[in-house]
Design an enzyme around this catalytic site. Sequence first.
Site, PDB file in Angstrom:
ATOM      1  N   ASP A 139      77.371  62.296  10.331  1.00 44.82           N
ATOM      2  CA  ASP A 139      78.118  61.046  10.355  1.00 44.82           C
ATOM      3  C   ASP A 139      77.956  60.406  11.735  1.00 44.82           C
ATOM      4  O   ASP A 139      78.098  61.077  12.764  1.00 44.82           O
ATOM      5  CB  ASP A 139      79.594  61.335  10.071  1.00 44.82           C
ATOM      6  N   LYS A 184      67.733  42.523  12.989  1.00 41.03           N
ATOM      7  CA  LYS A 184      68.584  41.368  12.736  1.00 41.03           C
ATOM      8  C   LYS A 184      69.554  41.696  11.601  1.00 41.03           C
ATOM      9  O   LYS A 184      69.305  42.638  10.846  1.00 41.03           O
ATOM     10  CB  LYS A 184      67.729  40.150  12.398  1.00 41.03           C
ATOM     11  N   HIS A 190      60.480  40.848  12.461  1.00 36.60           N
ATOM     12  CA  HIS A 190      59.148  41.201  11.965  1.00 36.60           C
ATOM     13  C   HIS A 190      58.222  40.007  11.861  1.00 36.60           C
ATOM     14  O   HIS A 190      57.002  40.157  11.847  1.00 36.60           O
ATOM     15  CB  HIS A 190      59.250  41.923  10.615  1.00 36.60           C
ATOM     16  N   LYS A 230      53.671  39.066  12.590  1.00 38.63           N
ATOM     17  CA  LYS A 230      52.721  38.633  11.561  1.00 38.63           C
ATOM     18  C   LYS A 230      51.469  38.040  12.184  1.00 38.63           C
ATOM     19  O   LYS A 230      50.363  38.330  11.768  1.00 38.63           O
ATOM     20  CB  LYS A 230      53.387  37.626  10.626  1.00 38.63           C
ATOM     21  N   GLU A 287      59.307  31.720  -0.629  1.00 35.34           N
ATOM     22  CA  GLU A 287      59.272  33.035  -1.273  1.00 35.34           C
ATOM     23  C   GLU A 287      59.377  32.849  -2.782  1.00 35.34           C
ATOM     24  O   GLU A 287      60.312  32.209  -3.274  1.00 35.34           O
ATOM     25  CB  GLU A 287      60.418  33.916  -0.757  1.00 35.34           C
ATOM     26  N   ASP A 327      69.850  34.164   7.420  1.00 30.47           N
ATOM     27  CA  ASP A 327      68.898  35.221   7.133  1.00 30.47           C
ATOM     28  C   ASP A 327      67.554  34.987   7.808  1.00 30.47           C
ATOM     29  O   ASP A 327      66.971  35.919   8.364  1.00 30.47           O
ATOM     30  CB  ASP A 327      68.716  35.354   5.617  1.00 30.47           C
ATOM     31  N   HIS A 338      63.705  34.002  12.345  1.00 29.30           N
ATOM     32  CA  HIS A 338      62.284  33.870  12.061  1.00 29.30           C
ATOM     33  C   HIS A 338      61.752  32.471  12.386  1.00 29.30           C
ATOM     34  O   HIS A 338      60.787  32.307  13.146  1.00 29.30           O
ATOM     35  CB  HIS A 338      61.991  34.130  10.583  1.00 29.30           C
ATOM     36  N   LYS A 376      64.156  30.883  -1.639  1.00 29.20           N
ATOM     37  CA  LYS A 376      63.783  31.935  -2.585  1.00 29.20           C
ATOM     38  C   LYS A 376      63.581  31.325  -3.973  1.00 29.20           C
ATOM     39  O   LYS A 376      64.127  30.276  -4.288  1.00 29.20           O
ATOM     40  CB  LYS A 376      64.856  33.024  -2.619  1.00 29.20           C
TER      41      LYS A 376
END
Length: 473
Positions: free
Chosen positions: A94, A148, A178, A182, A216, A235, A240, A326
């Site tokens: 834990d 993040k 990330h 790229k 996406e 998000d 990004h 999305k």
Amino acid sequence: MAAATDKSTEAVPADALVVFGITGDLAKKMTLRSLYRLERRGLLTVPVIGVAVDDWSAEKLREHAREAISACGEEIDEDVFARFAKRLSYVSGDFADPDTFKRVGQAMGAAKTPAFYLEIPPSLFGAVVGSLDGAGLLPRAARVIVEKPFGHDLASARSLAAELHKHLEESQLYRIDHFLGKMGLEEFLYLRFANTILEPVWNRNHVASVQITMAEEFGVEDRGHFYDPVGALRDVVVNHLLQLLAAAAMEPPAGADAATLKDAKYAVLRSIADASPKCYVRGQYEGYRDIDGVAKDSSTETYAAMRLEIDNWRWAGVPFFIRTGKRLALTSTEVRLVFKHPPRLAFVSPEKRKRPEPDQLVVRLDPGTGIKVQLDALRADRTGPAPIQLDMEFAQEGGEAPTPYEVLLHAALEGNTTPFTRQDAVEESWRIVRPLLDAAPPVEPYAPGSWGPPGAQRLIAGFGAWHEPWVPG
């Protein structure tokens, strides 16, 4: 705030990697595969210690790693995997139990420059870092990699940083994004500044607008519990896409060191005016509210589009249009420069005299990397001018780059802070979008497989239309 940079902690290779949350989804989909690929390239030289609450053994972790790597599409080389498996060990416990950190210290042995990767919810960052410090596991050369989101607004981002800075210098914090792996910042900047046919026109004198798209094709799927409290703005836009904007708009850095590069990105973010809710469109794809974990009356945006302005000498007057969503028509991330129209072409015969399409330059970052130039030309196969395209995919010109997490994990292990986000840039990003959080317009529904809600077209009125992302082929 702690000092923005400290060169004494840079370029010091790690001698152990401790991954908190190694049994989780991120490790399954990204981390284990990337570490295996580093092993294959001869770039992984440290023991990898997994820590999680699951009652696993080291052998169970190795079995899980094999399954995860294979599920990602990698063809497993048995010799490579055998070397990788030997590096893996596991500590069960834990995160709130001090004994867990004693066992972590025992597993680390004599490590002097450990790298701790926190693949855990941000709400646990402070407690885990505090326990590491309390257990004497944070020497000056240690570094902590965090995922993040870096807060959920400006106040929480500052609060999180203050909590972590009780135990760490800013230079020891590696905020992983990330998207910065790229196409590396160095590659992007080299493309911009090393080519003299590009740099002279990469400014307000020639560019009419800039479009940044992260589309996406997939939806929220089984991530409803995570996504619904967050939404597209938090998000991906605040991290990004603003980081991508900074790379596309920054001035040529005066040096190659991490601090100078981050200063240049920060200068761009500092020059962006607060976003206006009047220039912001929110959308939600039809069927989103039926997803498990999503509130039945959710007003969370799965699509966000906005107009931003950079108030500096290079970009004043050039609108930057950002969109992400999305369940759009396809998956692609790109930066597109749309150039100004030329003056009237009196020498062209009347039957061919139409206003040329604006020239465009596209840098594609996902799913593959490449560059395209679109020009207008007279063509023999038709009457009148039409666009022609000059394009190149990096996979066809020397090969595709490593995966983003390969790039970033290797940089962290090497002590290279260049591709990681600094606290001042985090705060500026939250400052930019704060008005959109405080006065968010209602969400507009849009059909899955479309290009988002109708309001997005109104946003760009007067500057042409959104261009569909470039799909090589």
